[in-house]
Motif scaffolding. Structure first.
Motif, PDB file in Angstrom:
ATOM      1  N   ASN A  27       0.828  -1.211   0.000  1.00 49.60           N
ATOM      2  CA  ASN A  27       0.000   0.000   0.000  1.00 49.60           C
ATOM      3  C   ASN A  27       0.863   1.262   0.000  1.00 49.60           C
ATOM      4  OD1 ASN A  27       0.764  -0.407   2.686  1.00 49.60           O
ATOM      5  ND2 ASN A  27      -1.129   0.456   3.495  1.00 49.60           N
ATOM      6  N   SER A  30       2.014   1.726  -3.514  1.00 50.78           N
ATOM      7  CA  SER A  30       0.901   2.262  -4.284  1.00 50.78           C
ATOM      8  C   SER A  30       0.763   3.766  -4.051  1.00 50.78           C
ATOM      9  CB  SER A  30      -0.389   1.535  -3.907  1.00 50.78           C
ATOM     10  OG  SER A  30      -1.458   2.031  -4.659  1.00 50.78           O
ATOM     11  N   ASN A  34       1.146   6.648  -6.938  1.00 49.92           N
ATOM     12  CA  ASN A  34      -0.089   7.253  -7.426  1.00 49.92           C
ATOM     13  C   ASN A  34      -0.506   8.568  -6.772  1.00 49.92           C
ATOM     14  OD1 ASN A  34      -0.715   5.088  -9.284  1.00 49.92           O
ATOM     15  ND2 ASN A  34      -1.066   3.848  -7.462  1.00 49.92           N
TER      16      ASN A  34
END
Length: 72
Positions: A27, A30, A34
């Motif tokens: 996570n 990520s 992003n």
């Protein structure tokens, strides 16, 4: 997509490999890939660079390209 995410995408990097070798949670990877508000720490940049066999400076230069000192 962030500049780090763009770099990893262009290099076709497997994020699961980064997770396994560095311990940086999926996570967090990520977020770094992003979310523009996510700022990578120095140790994260270093470990990611070593995992994908690039010099940390190359990765830093890509992530922070265009960053300049303030002019007085």
């Amino acid at each position: 997509m962030t500049r780090l995410g763009d770099y990893l995408s262009k290099k076709s990097v497997n994020k699961a490999k980064i997770f396994r070798k560095t311990g940086i949670r999926k996570n967090r990877l990520s977020e770094l890939s992003n979310q523009d508000s996510a700022r990578p720490r120095g140790d994260e940049i270093y470990l990611i660079a070593k995992t994908i066999d690039v010099e940390p400076c190359e990765l830093l230069n890509h992530i922070y390209e265009g960053l300049e000192l303030k002019k007085f």
